[in-house]
Scaffold this active site. Structure first.
Site, PDB file in Angstrom:
ATOM      1  N   ARG A   1       0.817  -1.226   0.000  1.00  0.00           N
ATOM      2  CA  ARG A   1       0.000   0.000   0.000  1.00  0.00           C
ATOM      3  C   ARG A   1       0.840   1.261   0.000  1.00  0.00           C
ATOM      4  NH1 ARG A   1      -3.544  -1.036   4.893  1.00  0.00           N
ATOM      5  NH2 ARG A   1      -2.607  -3.092   5.026  1.00  0.00           N
TER       6      ARG A   1
ATOM      7  N   GLU B   1       1.082  -4.903  13.501  1.00  0.00           N
ATOM      8  CA  GLU B   1      -0.069  -4.933  14.413  1.00  0.00           C
ATOM      9  C   GLU B   1      -0.628  -6.358  14.449  1.00  0.00           C
ATOM     10  OE1 GLU B   1      -3.324  -2.425  13.245  1.00  0.00           O
ATOM     11  OE2 GLU B   1      -4.258  -2.499  15.217  1.00  0.00           O
TER      12      GLU B   1
HETATM   13  O1  LIG Z   1       2.862   0.476  11.679  1.00  0.00           O
HETATM   14  P1  LIG Z   1       2.709  -0.997  11.459  1.00  0.00           P
HETATM   15  O2  LIG Z   1       2.187  -1.725  12.662  1.00  0.00           O
HETATM   16  O3  LIG Z   1       3.991  -1.613  10.973  1.00  0.00           O
HETATM   17  O4  LIG Z   1       1.593  -1.233  10.354  1.00  0.00           O
HETATM   18  C1  LIG Z   1       1.476  -0.467   9.174  1.00  0.00           C
HETATM   19  C2  LIG Z   1       1.733  -1.299   7.957  1.00  0.00           C
HETATM   20  O5  LIG Z   1       0.739  -2.337   7.835  1.00  0.00           O
HETATM   21  C3  LIG Z   1       0.190  -2.330   6.523  1.00  0.00           C
HETATM   22  O6  LIG Z   1       0.909  -3.108   5.633  1.00  0.00           O
HETATM   23  P2  LIG Z   1       0.800  -4.696   5.517  1.00  0.00           P
HETATM   24  O7  LIG Z   1       2.032  -5.296   6.080  1.00  0.00           O
HETATM   25  O8  LIG Z   1      -0.518  -5.150   6.061  1.00  0.00           O
HETATM   26  O9  LIG Z   1       0.915  -4.968   3.963  1.00  0.00           O
HETATM   27  P3  LIG Z   1       0.177  -4.434   2.643  1.00  0.00           P
HETATM   28  O10 LIG Z   1       0.593  -3.009   2.432  1.00  0.00           O
HETATM   29  O11 LIG Z   1       0.732  -5.318   1.586  1.00  0.00           O
HETATM   30  O12 LIG Z   1      -1.326  -4.575   2.825  1.00  0.00           O
HETATM   31  C4  LIG Z   1       0.307  -0.879   6.117  1.00  0.00           C
HETATM   32  O13 LIG Z   1       0.244  -0.700   4.712  1.00  0.00           O
HETATM   33  C5  LIG Z   1       1.620  -0.460   6.705  1.00  0.00           C
HETATM   34  O14 LIG Z   1       2.718  -0.754   5.841  1.00  0.00           O
HETATM   35  N1  LIG Z   2      -5.870  -1.185  11.382  1.00  0.00           N
HETATM   36  C1  LIG Z   2      -5.264  -1.171  10.191  1.00  0.00           C
HETATM   37  N2  LIG Z   2      -5.958  -0.828   9.082  1.00  0.00           N
HETATM   38  C2  LIG Z   2      -5.342  -0.819   7.877  1.00  0.00           C
HETATM   39  N3  LIG Z   2      -4.058  -1.120   7.705  1.00  0.00           N
HETATM   40  C3  LIG Z   2      -3.339  -1.461   8.788  1.00  0.00           C
HETATM   41  N4  LIG Z   2      -2.041  -1.800   8.927  1.00  0.00           N
HETATM   42  C4  LIG Z   2      -1.812  -2.045  10.224  1.00  0.00           C
HETATM   43  N5  LIG Z   2      -2.934  -1.877  10.948  1.00  0.00           N
HETATM   44  C5  LIG Z   2      -3.897  -1.497  10.059  1.00  0.00           C
END
Ligand SMILES: O=P(O)(O)OC[C@H]1O[C@H](OP(=O)(O)OP(=O)(O)O)[C@H](O)[C@@H]1O
Ligand SMILES: Nc1ncnc2[nH]cnc12
Length: 170
Positions: free
Chosen positions: A58, A95
């Protein structure tokens, strides 16, 4: 423009207790997308980055147009095993779970100004791991920019002491 109103809340995704902030409803809205990217670039411009680093997947969505708007380069940080050339690797906690992130060793010239961009900061694990990857390159981290911040998780506390921009808070 109310950015938050365009982000959809999905309870209990991807696991019970998590309220997932779904940006797909913002991305598909032409005015919402333009407003968000314009606001992000306006707030990031004073940091004068040479490179915008975005985290898979993302983070890519916002980092690439931001790089275009700021006349900077885009550098991807990817999940393991995706980058073809020699890469630095860093483990991190999410998370919901743990993972690794990787960055091409030759992507960022030493001394260049680097801005890290992602859609959301939750625990800060992803952004902090990316900062550690940047540190290994010798690039100068000039700031972080997020579309949204889950303030109750105190992710900012996990980040190095540079400016942190976020457009909306939960
Ligand atoms: O601050 P944090 O606890 O590290 O969480 C935030 C991260 O989590 C999500 O990515 P995710 O790893 O779910 O992957 P994606 O972007 O491929 O959906 C989001 O896009 C951030 O990169
Ligand atoms: N609550 C949340 N919603 C969307 N993206 C996330 N990445 C980590 N936590 C998230």
């Amino acid at each position: 423009m109310d950015i938050k109103a365009l982000i959809r809340d999905i309870p209990d995704f991807p696991q019970p207790g998590i309220i997932f902030r779904d940006i797909t409803t913002l991305l598909r809205d032409p005015q919402g997308l333009k407003y968000t990217l314009d606001l992000l670039s306006e707030q990031c411009a004073p940091l004068r980055p040479d490179y915008i680093v975005g985290m898979e997947s993302r983070g890519f969505i916002f980092a690439t147009p931001l790089a275009y708007q700021l006349n900077a380069g885009f550098v991807p940080v990817r999940k393991p095993g995706k980058l073809p050339a020699a890469a630095y690797s860093q483990e991190y906690a999410l998370e919901y779970g743990t993972d690794r992130l990787e960055l091409h060793k030759d992507a960022i010239p030493a001394g260049s100004r680097v801005l890290i961009t992602d859609d959301v900061i939750a625990t800060g694990g992803t952004a902090a791991a990316t900062a550690k990857l940047i540190q290994q390159t010798g690039g100068e981290l000039v700031g972080f920019a997020f579309l949204s911040e889950l303030t109750f998780l105190k992710g900012r506390q996990a980040l190095p002491d540079v400016p942190v921009i976020s457009l909306i808070e939960y």
